[in-house]
Scaffold this motif. Structure first.
Motif, PDB file in Angstrom:
ATOM      1  N   ASP A   1      43.114 132.910   6.570  1.00  0.00           N
ATOM      2  CA  ASP A   1      42.566 132.734   8.018  1.00  0.00           C
ATOM      3  C   ASP A   1      41.342 133.650   7.200  1.00  0.00           C
ATOM      4  OD1 ASP A   1      44.065 134.741   8.852  1.00  0.00           O
ATOM      5  OD2 ASP A   1      43.777 134.241  10.407  1.00  0.00           O
ATOM      6  N   ALA A   2      41.591 134.373   5.875  1.00  0.00           N
ATOM      7  CA  ALA A   2      40.546 135.113   5.760  1.00  0.00           C
ATOM      8  C   ALA A   2      39.092 134.748   5.793  1.00  0.00           C
ATOM      9  CB  ALA A   2      40.685 136.681   4.718  1.00  0.00           C
ATOM     10  N   ALA A   3      38.000 135.413   5.819  1.00  0.00           N
ATOM     11  CA  ALA A   3      36.783 135.143   5.351  1.00  0.00           C
ATOM     12  C   ALA A   3      36.447 135.348   3.825  1.00  0.00           C
ATOM     13  CB  ALA A   3      35.143 135.912   6.488  1.00  0.00           C
ATOM     14  N   PRO A   4      35.383 134.002   3.478  1.00  0.00           N
ATOM     15  CA  PRO A   4      34.997 132.617   3.411  1.00  0.00           C
ATOM     16  C   PRO A   4      36.431 132.105   3.269  1.00  0.00           C
ATOM     17  CG  PRO A   4      34.097 132.794   1.465  1.00  0.00           C
ATOM     18  CD  PRO A   4      34.912 133.990   2.136  1.00  0.00           C
ATOM     19  N   THR A   5      36.826 130.906   4.401  1.00  0.00           N
ATOM     20  CA  THR A   5      38.076 129.754   4.660  1.00  0.00           C
ATOM     21  C   THR A   5      37.532 128.422   4.926  1.00  0.00           C
ATOM     22  OG1 THR A   5      40.062 129.631   5.788  1.00  0.00           O
ATOM     23  CG2 THR A   5      38.021 129.747   6.744  1.00  0.00           C
ATOM     24  N   CYS A   6      38.768 128.292   4.163  1.00  0.00           N
ATOM     25  CA  CYS A   6      38.812 125.947   4.567  1.00  0.00           C
ATOM     26  C   CYS A   6      38.542 126.062   6.079  1.00  0.00           C
ATOM     27  CB  CYS A   6      39.510 125.675   3.560  1.00  0.00           C
ATOM     28  SG  CYS A   6      39.518 124.582   3.841  1.00  0.00           S
ATOM     29  N   LEU A   7      37.930 125.447   6.473  1.00  0.00           N
ATOM     30  CA  LEU A   7      37.849 124.977   7.501  1.00  0.00           C
ATOM     31  C   LEU A   7      38.491 123.723   8.075  1.00  0.00           C
ATOM     32  CD1 LEU A   7      33.996 125.102   8.359  1.00  0.00           C
ATOM     33  CD2 LEU A   7      35.890 126.037   9.832  1.00  0.00           C
ATOM     34  N   LEU A   8      38.800 123.262   7.392  1.00  0.00           N
ATOM     35  CA  LEU A   8      39.696 121.841   7.040  1.00  0.00           C
ATOM     36  C   LEU A   8      41.327 122.687   7.546  1.00  0.00           C
ATOM     37  CD1 LEU A   8      40.987 119.347   6.814  1.00  0.00           C
ATOM     38  CD2 LEU A   8      40.298 118.809   4.928  1.00  0.00           C
ATOM     39  N   LYS A   9      41.751 123.270   5.963  1.00  0.00           N
ATOM     40  CA  LYS A   9      43.016 124.032   6.344  1.00  0.00           C
ATOM     41  C   LYS A   9      43.106 125.267   7.797  1.00  0.00           C
ATOM     42  CE  LYS A   9      46.365 126.069   3.094  1.00  0.00           C
ATOM     43  NZ  LYS A   9      46.646 125.875   2.058  1.00  0.00           N
ATOM     44  N   LEU A  10      42.118 125.484   8.034  1.00  0.00           N
ATOM     45  CA  LEU A  10      42.662 126.683   8.710  1.00  0.00           C
ATOM     46  C   LEU A  10      42.549 125.823  10.691  1.00  0.00           C
ATOM     47  CD1 LEU A  10      42.087 129.187  10.221  1.00  0.00           C
ATOM     48  CD2 LEU A  10      39.322 129.034  10.896  1.00  0.00           C
ATOM     49  N   THR A  11      41.907 124.410  11.169  1.00  0.00           N
ATOM     50  CA  THR A  11      42.024 123.535  11.665  1.00  0.00           C
ATOM     51  C   THR A  11      43.765 122.712  11.365  1.00  0.00           C
ATOM     52  OG1 THR A  11      40.282 121.722  10.720  1.00  0.00           O
ATOM     53  CG2 THR A  11      39.294 124.027  12.238  1.00  0.00           C
ATOM     54  N   THR A  12      43.326 122.450  10.281  1.00  0.00           N
ATOM     55  CA  THR A  12      44.858 121.736  10.579  1.00  0.00           C
ATOM     56  C   THR A  12      45.245 121.209   9.976  1.00  0.00           C
ATOM     57  OG1 THR A  12      43.485 120.365   8.902  1.00  0.00           O
ATOM     58  CG2 THR A  12      42.817 119.191  10.419  1.00  0.00           C
ATOM     59  N   GLY A  13      45.920 122.529   8.879  1.00  0.00           N
ATOM     60  CA  GLY A  13      47.008 123.040   8.343  1.00  0.00           C
ATOM     61  C   GLY A  13      47.178 122.340   6.834  1.00  0.00           C
ATOM     62  N   LEU A  14      46.434 120.944   6.598  1.00  0.00           N
ATOM     63  CA  LEU A  14      46.623 120.678   5.213  1.00  0.00           C
ATOM     64  C   LEU A  14      45.359 120.922   4.055  1.00  0.00           C
ATOM     65  CD1 LEU A  14      45.359 116.681   7.053  1.00  0.00           C
ATOM     66  CD2 LEU A  14      47.813 117.911   6.185  1.00  0.00           C
ATOM     67  N   ASP A  15      45.716 120.508   3.420  1.00  0.00           N
ATOM     68  CA  ASP A  15      44.675 120.950   2.375  1.00  0.00           C
ATOM     69  C   ASP A  15      43.955 120.084   1.624  1.00  0.00           C
ATOM     70  OD1 ASP A  15      46.036 123.225   0.982  1.00  0.00           O
ATOM     71  OD2 ASP A  15      47.823 122.361  -0.130  1.00  0.00           O
ATOM     72  N   CYS A  16      42.558 120.716   1.642  1.00  0.00           N
ATOM     73  CA  CYS A  16      41.483 119.922   1.102  1.00  0.00           C
ATOM     74  C   CYS A  16      41.236 119.955  -0.054  1.00  0.00           C
ATOM     75  CB  CYS A  16      40.471 120.882   1.814  1.00  0.00           C
ATOM     76  SG  CYS A  16      39.723 121.730   0.331  1.00  0.00           S
ATOM     77  N   PRO A  17      40.825 119.253  -0.768  1.00  0.00           N
ATOM     78  CA  PRO A  17      40.607 118.501  -2.077  1.00  0.00           C
ATOM     79  C   PRO A  17      40.090 119.831  -2.890  1.00  0.00           C
ATOM     80  CG  PRO A  17      39.853 116.488  -0.964  1.00  0.00           C
ATOM     81  CD  PRO A  17      39.378 117.582  -0.099  1.00  0.00           C
ATOM     82  N   GLY A  18      39.416 120.518  -2.256  1.00  0.00           N
ATOM     83  CA  GLY A  18      38.975 121.399  -2.976  1.00  0.00           C
ATOM     84  C   GLY A  18      40.255 123.539  -2.529  1.00  0.00           C
ATOM     85  N   CYS A  19      40.775 123.311  -1.881  1.00  0.00           N
ATOM     86  CA  CYS A  19      41.691 124.401  -1.764  1.00  0.00           C
ATOM     87  C   CYS A  19      42.486 124.552  -3.048  1.00  0.00           C
ATOM     88  CB  CYS A  19      43.277 123.712  -0.943  1.00  0.00           C
ATOM     89  SG  CYS A  19      42.219 124.143   0.990  1.00  0.00           S
ATOM     90  N   GLY A  20      43.076 125.803  -3.375  1.00  0.00           N
ATOM     91  CA  GLY A  20      43.504 126.682  -4.642  1.00  0.00           C
ATOM     92  C   GLY A  20      42.347 126.513  -5.418  1.00  0.00           C
ATOM     93  N   GLY A  21      41.396 125.921  -4.893  1.00  0.00           N
ATOM     94  CA  GLY A  21      39.978 126.263  -6.991  1.00  0.00           C
ATOM     95  C   GLY A  21      39.918 127.348  -7.435  1.00  0.00           C
ATOM     96  N   THR A  22      39.932 128.442  -5.614  1.00  0.00           N
ATOM     97  CA  THR A  22      39.360 129.606  -6.627  1.00  0.00           C
ATOM     98  C   THR A  22      40.719 130.882  -6.620  1.00  0.00           C
ATOM     99  OG1 THR A  22      37.803 129.796  -4.250  1.00  0.00           O
ATOM    100  CG2 THR A  22      38.709 132.023  -5.051  1.00  0.00           C
ATOM    101  N   ARG A  23      41.825 130.580  -6.436  1.00  0.00           N
ATOM    102  CA  ARG A  23      43.073 131.263  -7.082  1.00  0.00           C
ATOM    103  C   ARG A  23      43.330 130.911  -8.333  1.00  0.00           C
ATOM    104  NH1 ARG A  23      45.998 129.585  -1.379  1.00  0.00           N
ATOM    105  NH2 ARG A  23      44.876 128.158  -1.392  1.00  0.00           N
TER     106      ARG A  23
END
Length: 196
Positions: A94-116
């Motif tokens: 939940d560190a900023a900036p965070t993915c709102l979809l993952k923060l609210t639903t717990g699901l990975d969005c299509p871009g989740c993990g891209g920065t890592r």
């Protein structure tokens, strides 16, 4: 066939003769040749650009040919610097900036993990990068080549071999990305290994 005023009576646009609607009765209101606006003889004038558009166009015309690729490279460098300095591999979910979809639903969005994934690429760890976002890692060489070919052509006049990507290939890539985005959220093995 000539009309009563002596002009040719062939059908005009919409099936009407030049003299009116013909035998079918009166023309509906707002239709027929009399209701159509006449185009100006020289065509329609282009709209006058606003101040911001004129400023951007003047800036573009006066800037050296390497300025636009350099600005694009600067944007890419800012993104890479952010990935390096923020170290997203050790950040809280939940560190900023965070993915709102993952923060609210717990699901990975299509871009989740891209920065890592980008962080791992910049550190030379391709397996870990692919583990975090395989589709991004797959697309990265193509995106890099397209950027280098465009920037080299704009700045230095290079003529690198053109990478032709058809609309079917782009559609297939987007479909694969969508499938990857769905599969990585399924709660069963082996799909749980894709969750980041």
């Amino acid at each position: 066939m000539a009309s009563a005023d002596g002009s040719a009576g062939g059908p005009g646009p919409g099936g009407f003769g030049s003299g009116g609607p013909g035998a079918g009765g009166p023309a509906p209101a707002g239709s027929g040749p009399d209701a159509w606006p006449a185009a100006p003889p020289d065509g329609y004038a282009a709209p006058e650009p606003d101040r911001l558009t004129r400023f951007v166009l003047r800036l573009y015309e006066r800037s050296p040919r390497w300025a636009v690729p350099l600005a694009a490279l600067g944007c890419v460098a800012i993104g890479m610097s952010y990935a390096l300095l923020s170290n997203p591999t050790h950040a809280d979910p939940d560190a900023a900036p965070t993915c709102l979809l993952k923060l609210t639903t717990g699901l990975d969005c299509p871009g989740c993990g891209g920065t890592r994934a980008l962080w791992y690429v910049l550190h030379g760890d391709l397996p870990a990068a692919a583990r975090h976002h395989f589709v991004f890692i797959f697309a990265l060489p193509f995106l890099a080549y397209l950027f280098v070919a465009w920037a080299g052509s704009q700045a230095f006049g290079w003529r690198l071999p053109e990478l032709r990507i058809s609309s079917k290939v782009i559609g297939g890539f987007l479909a694969a990305w969508l499938a990857f985005s769905v599969l990585r959220n399924l709660p069963w093995a082996p799909f749980t290994s894709l969750y980041v």
